[in-house]
Design a protein around this motif. Sequence first.
Motif, PDB file in Angstrom:
ATOM      1  N   THR A  10       0.841  -1.196   0.000  1.00 19.54           N
ATOM      2  CA  THR A  10       0.000   0.000   0.000  1.00 19.54           C
ATOM      3  C   THR A  10       0.879   1.249   0.000  1.00 19.54           C
ATOM      4  O   THR A  10       2.001   1.237   0.514  1.00 19.54           O
ATOM      5  CB  THR A  10      -0.944   0.032   1.221  1.00 19.54           C
ATOM      6  N   GLY A  11       0.352   2.312  -0.580  1.00 17.56           N
ATOM      7  CA  GLY A  11       1.079   3.580  -0.614  1.00 17.56           C
ATOM      8  C   GLY A  11       2.277   3.566  -1.546  1.00 17.56           C
ATOM      9  O   GLY A  11       3.395   3.901  -1.153  1.00 17.56           O
ATOM     10  N   THR A  12       2.050   3.170  -2.809  1.00 18.30           N
ATOM     11  CA  THR A  12       3.167   2.975  -3.747  1.00 18.30           C
ATOM     12  C   THR A  12       3.376   4.125  -4.723  1.00 18.30           C
ATOM     13  O   THR A  12       4.155   4.002  -5.661  1.00 18.30           O
ATOM     14  CB  THR A  12       2.952   1.690  -4.568  1.00 18.30           C
ATOM     15  N   SER A  13       2.710   5.251  -4.513  1.00 17.50           N
ATOM     16  CA  SER A  13       2.849   6.346  -5.475  1.00 17.50           C
ATOM     17  C   SER A  13       4.111   7.167  -5.253  1.00 17.50           C
ATOM     18  O   SER A  13       4.499   7.968  -6.110  1.00 17.50           O
ATOM     19  CB  SER A  13       1.624   7.259  -5.434  1.00 17.50           C
ATOM     20  N   ARG A  14       4.754   6.989  -4.093  1.00 16.52           N
ATOM     21  CA  ARG A  14       5.971   7.756  -3.818  1.00 16.52           C
ATOM     22  C   ARG A  14       6.707   7.122  -2.626  1.00 16.52           C
ATOM     23  O   ARG A  14       6.216   6.207  -1.986  1.00 16.52           O
ATOM     24  CB  ARG A  14       5.653   9.214  -3.503  1.00 16.52           C
ATOM     25  N   GLY A  15       7.882   7.667  -2.350  1.00 12.94           N
ATOM     26  CA  GLY A  15       8.615   7.313  -1.148  1.00 12.94           C
ATOM     27  C   GLY A  15       8.956   5.845  -1.015  1.00 12.94           C
ATOM     28  O   GLY A  15       9.274   5.154  -1.982  1.00 12.94           O
ATOM     29  N   LEU A  16       8.886   5.358   0.218  1.00  6.56           N
ATOM     30  CA  LEU A  16       9.293   3.990   0.513  1.00  6.56           C
ATOM     31  C   LEU A  16       8.426   2.960  -0.198  1.00  6.56           C
ATOM     32  O   LEU A  16       8.938   1.944  -0.682  1.00  6.56           O
ATOM     33  CB  LEU A  16       9.250   3.753   2.027  1.00  6.56           C
ATOM     34  N   GLY A  17       7.121   3.197  -0.261  1.00  6.00           N
ATOM     35  CA  GLY A  17       6.242   2.245  -0.935  1.00  6.00           C
ATOM     36  C   GLY A  17       6.620   2.058  -2.393  1.00  6.00           C
ATOM     37  O   GLY A  17       6.661   0.920  -2.901  1.00  6.00           O
ATOM     38  N   GLU A  18       6.920   3.144  -3.063  1.00  2.00           N
ATOM     39  CA  GLU A  18       7.348   3.084  -4.463  1.00  2.00           C
ATOM     40  C   GLU A  18       8.678   2.338  -4.577  1.00  2.00           C
ATOM     41  O   GLU A  18       8.857   1.487  -5.457  1.00  2.00           O
ATOM     42  CB  GLU A  18       7.483   4.494  -5.015  1.00  2.00           C
ATOM     43  N   ALA A  19       9.618   2.640  -3.674  1.00  2.00           N
ATOM     44  CA  ALA A  19      10.933   1.994  -3.706  1.00  2.00           C
ATOM     45  C   ALA A  19      10.821   0.490  -3.460  1.00  2.00           C
ATOM     46  O   ALA A  19      11.501  -0.308  -4.121  1.00  2.00           O
ATOM     47  CB  ALA A  19      11.849   2.639  -2.670  1.00  2.00           C
ATOM     48  N   LEU A  20       9.966   0.083  -2.521  1.00  2.00           N
ATOM     49  CA  LEU A  20       9.782  -1.343  -2.246  1.00  2.00           C
ATOM     50  C   LEU A  20       9.143  -2.053  -3.436  1.00  2.00           C
ATOM     51  O   LEU A  20       9.535  -3.177  -3.791  1.00  2.00           O
ATOM     52  CB  LEU A  20       8.927  -1.536  -0.997  1.00  2.00           C
ATOM     53  N   ALA A  21       8.158  -1.405  -4.046  1.00  2.00           N
ATOM     54  CA  ALA A  21       7.503  -2.002  -5.214  1.00  2.00           C
ATOM     55  C   ALA A  21       8.513  -2.228  -6.336  1.00  2.00           C
ATOM     56  O   ALA A  21       8.547  -3.299  -6.961  1.00  2.00           O
ATOM     57  CB  ALA A  21       6.362  -1.103  -5.693  1.00  2.00           C
ATOM     58  N   GLU A  22       9.353  -1.237  -6.577  1.00  2.00           N
ATOM     59  CA  GLU A  22      10.353  -1.371  -7.641  1.00  2.00           C
ATOM     60  C   GLU A  22      11.371  -2.456  -7.304  1.00  2.00           C
ATOM     61  O   GLU A  22      11.838  -3.176  -8.191  1.00  2.00           O
ATOM     62  CB  GLU A  22      11.045  -0.026  -7.865  1.00  2.00           C
TER      63      GLU A  22
END
Length: 235
Positions: A10-22
């Motif tokens: 959850t919360g993948t549009s920026r920050g840590l969530g985006e980094a973890l998704a990538e």
Amino acid sequence: MSNVSCVMITGTSRGLGEALAEAYLAEGELVLGCSRGAATIRHPNYQHFSLDMSDELSISNMFADLRARKLVPRLLVNNAGLPQKSLATLTSAQAAKQILEVNLLGTFFVCREALKVMQRHQFGRIVNLCSINVPLASVGSSLYNATKAGLDAMGHALANECKDYDITVNSIGLSLVANTGMAESLTELAIASKQKHLLKPKLLETTEILATINFFASTEARNITGQLLYFGGVR
């Protein structure tokens, strides 16, 4: 059509969530992400849901879509959350309500729906991202701290509710993470104030958090549940 295992963040549009998704995409995982905004990640193995974390119906609809497409989250990382950047006396009722609804209630809705799927398939790993702000009693984040402490308490109870399945629920208490907007949003004085209370004050790298999540998600950690692990050496 057979079921397809995936990672949900959850919360993948920026920050840590985006980094973890990538990072999970780089490992070859199918990743499901969600946030209030549109997708910022373009990858064939990434699927994004734009939703309001405080809206129960939006979350239920997302999981209905997953069931229809036979997508089964093996790992859920609850990262989405709103910060608090004001003293309690300066925090409006509207801001307070949003923090509670997104950070705590929204995460509960996601956990509830994910557990329905995980229990059906007899397997699942849930990791809640909490904060060192709780034991540090950080100034200007009283309600935020309450939601993060609540996530840990909720996770412990959920771990007890699903103890008869191969499902675990654990929490990670994060200190400041580099290159995610956490440190960049604070003054040098505020960063120094947090770091002076830590045994290990260096900024975290996304790889450290990824490794910790992957440990909780591993077979070797199948008997570890209901736990809270802090970075930085706080207790």
